[in-house]
Design a protein around this motif. Structure first.
Motif, mmCIF file in Angstrom:
data_model
loop_
_atom_site.group_PDB
_atom_site.id
_atom_site.type_symbol
_atom_site.label_atom_id
_atom_site.label_comp_id
_atom_site.label_asym_id
_atom_site.label_seq_id
_atom_site.Cartn_x
_atom_site.Cartn_y
_atom_site.Cartn_z
ATOM 1 N N LYS A 91 -12.400 -9.259 14.462
ATOM 2 C CA LYS A 91 -13.092 -10.030 13.421
ATOM 3 C C LYS A 91 -14.604 -9.829 13.434
ATOM 4 C CE LYS A 91 -13.231 -14.359 16.110
ATOM 5 N NZ LYS A 91 -12.777 -15.777 16.133
ATOM 6 N N ASP A 92 -15.175 -9.393 14.577
ATOM 7 C CA ASP A 92 -16.606 -9.113 14.623
ATOM 8 C C ASP A 92 -16.896 -7.618 14.606
ATOM 9 O OD1 ASP A 92 -18.056 -11.537 14.491
ATOM 10 O OD2 ASP A 92 -17.427 -12.049 16.523
ATOM 11 N N ASN A 93 -15.895 -6.817 14.277
ATOM 12 C CA ASN A 93 -16.148 -5.403 14.022
ATOM 13 C C ASN A 93 -17.098 -5.280 12.831
ATOM 14 O OD1 ASN A 93 -15.059 -3.015 12.042
ATOM 15 N ND2 ASN A 93 -15.192 -2.350 14.171
ATOM 16 N N PHE A 94 -17.976 -4.294 12.854
ATOM 17 C CA PHE A 94 -18.977 -4.157 11.793
ATOM 18 C C PHE A 94 -18.345 -4.133 10.406
ATOM 19 C CE2 PHE A 94 -21.004 -1.147 8.859
ATOM 20 C CZ PHE A 94 -22.167 -1.843 8.578
ATOM 21 N N TYR A 95 -17.313 -3.328 10.214
ATOM 22 C CA TYR A 95 -16.708 -3.177 8.889
ATOM 23 C C TYR A 95 -15.984 -4.443 8.455
ATOM 24 C CZ TYR A 95 -17.770 1.799 8.938
ATOM 25 O OH TYR A 95 -18.428 3.001 8.949
ATOM 26 N N TRP B 123 -22.391 2.564 12.372
ATOM 27 C CA TRP B 123 -21.805 1.444 13.113
ATOM 28 C C TRP B 123 -20.294 1.644 13.247
ATOM 29 C CZ3 TRP B 123 -25.537 0.615 9.270
ATOM 30 C CH2 TRP B 123 -26.773 0.148 9.736
ATOM 31 N N ILE B 124 -19.886 2.901 13.308
ATOM 32 C CA ILE B 124 -18.459 3.214 13.400
ATOM 33 C C ILE B 124 -17.878 2.720 14.720
ATOM 34 C CG2 ILE B 124 -16.786 5.107 13.548
ATOM 35 C CD1 ILE B 124 -18.531 6.667 11.596
ATOM 36 N N TYR B 125 -18.673 2.787 15.784
ATOM 37 C CA TYR B 125 -18.178 2.423 17.118
ATOM 38 C C TYR B 125 -18.796 1.114 17.606
ATOM 39 C CZ TYR B 125 -16.631 7.213 16.736
ATOM 40 O OH TYR B 125 -16.038 8.371 16.286
ATOM 41 N N PHE B 126 -19.129 0.245 16.664
ATOM 42 C CA PHE B 126 -19.748 -1.039 16.986
ATOM 43 C C PHE B 126 -18.696 -2.143 16.967
ATOM 44 C CE2 PHE B 126 -21.966 -4.967 15.722
ATOM 45 C CZ PHE B 126 -22.899 -5.050 16.743
ATOM 46 N N LEU B 127 -18.391 -2.676 18.136
ATOM 47 C CA LEU B 127 -17.457 -3.794 18.310
ATOM 48 C C LEU B 127 -16.072 -3.456 17.752
ATOM 49 C CD1 LEU B 127 -19.786 -6.849 17.534
ATOM 50 C CD2 LEU B 127 -19.498 -5.558 19.654
ATOM 51 N N CYS B 128 -15.402 -2.550 18.443
ATOM 52 C CA CYS B 128 -14.077 -2.080 18.025
ATOM 53 C C CYS B 128 -12.987 -2.643 18.929
ATOM 54 C CB CYS B 128 -14.018 -0.555 18.077
ATOM 55 S SG CYS B 128 -15.200 0.267 16.987
ATOM 56 N N ASP B 129 -11.811 -2.826 18.361
ATOM 57 C CA ASP B 129 -10.667 -3.207 19.182
ATOM 58 C C ASP B 129 -10.065 -1.954 19.815
ATOM 59 O OD1 ASP B 129 -9.230 -1.948 17.166
ATOM 60 O OD2 ASP B 129 -8.431 -3.798 16.319
ATOM 61 N N TRP C 291 -13.742 -9.830 23.749
ATOM 62 C CA TRP C 291 -14.229 -8.553 24.261
ATOM 63 C C TRP C 291 -14.030 -7.459 23.219
ATOM 64 C CZ3 TRP C 291 -17.098 -7.567 28.458
ATOM 65 C CH2 TRP C 291 -17.189 -8.562 29.434
ATOM 66 N N TYR C 292 -15.050 -6.586 23.113
ATOM 67 C CA TYR C 292 -15.022 -5.462 22.176
ATOM 68 C C TYR C 292 -15.509 -4.195 22.875
ATOM 69 C CZ TYR C 292 -14.745 -8.955 18.414
ATOM 70 O OH TYR C 292 -14.362 -9.995 17.597
ATOM 71 N N ASN C 293 -15.070 -3.057 22.355
ATOM 72 C CA ASN C 293 -15.597 -1.758 22.774
ATOM 73 C C ASN C 293 -16.798 -1.407 21.904
ATOM 74 O OD1 ASN C 293 -13.314 -0.856 24.648
ATOM 75 N ND2 ASN C 293 -12.182 -1.259 22.757
ATOM 76 N N ILE C 294 -17.779 -0.743 22.505
ATOM 77 C CA ILE C 294 -18.954 -0.307 21.750
ATOM 78 C C ILE C 294 -19.483 0.990 22.359
ATOM 79 C CG2 ILE C 294 -20.407 -1.856 23.141
ATOM 80 C CD1 ILE C 294 -22.296 -2.047 20.719
ATOM 81 N N ASP C 295 -19.757 1.959 21.512
ATOM 82 C CA ASP C 295 -20.289 3.248 21.960
ATOM 83 C C ASP C 295 -21.585 3.525 21.199
ATOM 84 O OD1 ASP C 295 -20.886 5.843 22.661
ATOM 85 O OD2 ASP C 295 -18.824 6.567 22.503
ATOM 86 N N VAL C 296 -22.702 3.189 21.819
ATOM 87 C CA VAL C 296 -24.004 3.360 21.169
ATOM 88 C C VAL C 296 -24.334 4.844 21.014
ATOM 89 C CG1 VAL C 296 -26.442 2.736 21.228
ATOM 90 C CG2 VAL C 296 -24.746 1.175 22.188
ATOM 91 N N THR C 297 -23.933 5.653 21.980
ATOM 92 C CA THR C 297 -24.222 7.091 21.914
ATOM 93 C C THR C 297 -23.642 7.708 20.650
ATOM 94 O OG1 THR C 297 -24.074 7.188 24.334
ATOM 95 C CG2 THR C 297 -24.074 9.278 23.158
ATOM 96 N N TRP C 298 -22.394 7.433 20.384
ATOM 97 C CA TRP C 298 -21.733 8.036 19.220
ATOM 98 C C TRP C 298 -22.193 7.414 17.903
ATOM 99 C CZ3 TRP C 298 -15.892 9.560 20.046
ATOM 100 C CH2 TRP C 298 -15.832 10.568 21.014
ATOM 101 N N ASP C 299 -22.884 6.289 17.971
ATOM 102 C CA ASP C 299 -23.442 5.688 16.759
ATOM 103 C C ASP C 299 -24.881 6.117 16.517
ATOM 104 O OD1 ASP C 299 -21.331 4.343 15.661
ATOM 105 O OD2 ASP C 299 -21.829 2.387 16.503
ATOM 106 N N ASP C 300 -25.401 7.014 17.359
ATOM 107 C CA ASP C 300 -26.781 7.443 17.169
ATOM 108 C C ASP C 300 -26.927 8.125 15.814
ATOM 109 O OD1 ASP C 300 -29.436 7.869 17.607
ATOM 110 O OD2 ASP C 300 -29.194 8.843 19.547
ATOM 111 N N LYS C 301 -28.163 8.221 15.367
ATOM 112 C CA LYS C 301 -28.459 8.633 13.998
ATOM 113 C C LYS C 301 -27.865 9.987 13.625
ATOM 114 C CE LYS C 301 -32.884 6.236 13.749
ATOM 115 N NZ LYS C 301 -34.331 6.381 13.532
ATOM 116 N N GLU C 302 -27.358 10.034 12.414
ATOM 117 C CA GLU C 302 -26.993 11.295 11.783
ATOM 118 C C GLU C 302 -27.773 11.366 10.481
ATOM 119 O OE1 GLU C 302 -22.873 11.904 11.218
ATOM 120 O OE2 GLU C 302 -22.533 12.494 13.287
#
Length: 368
Positions: free
Chosen positions: A280-284, A250-256, A233-244
């Motif tokens: 391990k599946d966090n973007f970075y 992908w800062i909030y993509f699959l975070c612990d 299980w991972y946390n993900i926030d698509v709203t906060w990853d919206d375009k800048e």
């Protein structure tokens, strides 16, 4: 009275009673309450929050879901339930059943319920056109999903939403801003709409996903997701990853939880969100951009530049490592020495742009 006459009279009474009962059912004077039933094993597997309910709650949830999917305004329940249980189940349905964009977030309250009176966004309205429009988007996304693992599917869905939706503005005229329909069809949504859209598309892709509500580090109400990717299980926030500036983050993509909980505080009320302890599946991490030391960050940067990349993203485990790299290589301008020798005249034509997210210990270095 003869026995035969008594039998005829009883039969007549029975027929009259049956006719009266059917008439009462038809006119709504009395309700035929359903026998308890439950979602199928397959449907339950798609609903991690439903799995946390007890047996009675599951039966009521299933009855409400069946009626709401048909936009029924009066839904008889298999049991008499408390007002608290109804509030709990209604809120879970409104948040977790992301395809029911027509369900209003407001609901009636009472001490006890044996039937539910449900409010929809539009009264006496046929949602067929909207349902078809949403179905077309869902099919399009499903048809174009990559054939890779869960990570690649989650990434595709994340990027699709970011590329096709923008955050709600005050001037936007919509009643669907907090729904998957608003996000995927109208292209306008708030954080809840983003989260419901991700939840819906993730479920279509065979990923377990839930919507989580809570607050942010600045005290604002917020909604995001948890998703099961490759068994974790991972946390993900698509709203906060919206375009800048036109670029996806992908800062909030699959975070612990360790990194995510610095800015997101989960609400634990009607269900318990999952613990997210893996990264391990966090973007970075998966992209080889996670540096546990300033020296490792230097090596990652050099490797990317040697491969011709003009933009290098980096993430650090803590503020100390982040500040160490920034002080020793960015602030000191030693980063130029990593690219060229001091005598190389090309250094005069090189500059860098630094984009920082200090809270998340992330930076992007662009060569200009």
């Amino acid at each position: 009275m003869k026995a035969s006459n008594i039998i005829i009279a009883l039969l007549a009474c029975g027929i009259t009673a049956s006719v009266a009962y059917l008439a009462a059912l038809k006119t709504g004077i009395i309700y035929k309450y359903p026998e308890p039933f439950y979602l199928s094993a397959n449907d339950e597997a798609k609903r991690p929050v439903y799995q946390q309910l007890d047996s009675n709650e599951k039966a009521v949830y299933a009855s409400l879901l069946k009626g709401m999917q048909k936009q029924e305004e009066e839904i008889p329940l298999p049991y008499e339930i408390s007002g608290y249980m109804y509030e709990k189940l209604y809120c879970l349905l409104e948040k977790q059943e992301s395809d029911m964009f027509f369900l209003d977030s407001s609901y009636y309250t009472a001490d006890k319920f044996r039937k539910a009176t449900v409010i929809y966004r539009k009264k006496d309205y046929d949602y067929g056109k909207e349902i078809n429009s949403l179905s077309e988007v869902r099919k399009n996304v499903s048809d174009n999903l990559p054939q890779g693992d869960d990570y690649e599917k989650a990434m595709y869905i994340h990027d699709y939403i970011v590329n096709n939706c923008r955050y709600l503005e005050e001037s936007d005229d919509t009643i669907y801003e907090s729904t998957a329909y608003g996000c995927l069809v109208e292209g306008v949504a708030n954080c809840e709409g983003y989260a419901k859209a991700f939840d819906l598309l993730a479920s279509d892709a065979g990923l377990q996903s839930i919507l989580v509500t809570g607050t942010t580090n600045d005290g604002k109400n917020h909604a995001w997701n948890q998703v099961n990717v490759n068994g974790n299980w991972y946390n993900i926030d698509v709203t906060w990853d919206d375009k800048e500036d036109g670029e996806i983050r992908w800062i909030y993509f699959l975070c612990d939880d360790d990194s995510f909980s610095r800015t997101h505080f989960k609400e634990v009320h009607y269900f318990t969100p999952f613990q997210c302890s893996e990264n391990k599946d966090n973007f970075y991490v998966r992209s080889g951009l996670y540096a546990e030391s300033a020296e490792q960050a230097k090596d990652i940067f050099l490797d990317k530049v040697e491969k011709g990349e003009k933009s290098v993203r980096l993430r650090f485990p803590d503020s100390y490592t982040y500040s160490d790299f920034k002080a020793n290589y960015i602030d000191s301008q030693a980063i130029f020495g990593l690219i060229f020798s001091k005598d190389d005249t090309k250094t005069r034509n090189i500059s860098i742009s630094l984009t920082e997210n200090v809270e998340e210990h992330c930076m992007t270095i662009e060569l200009l």
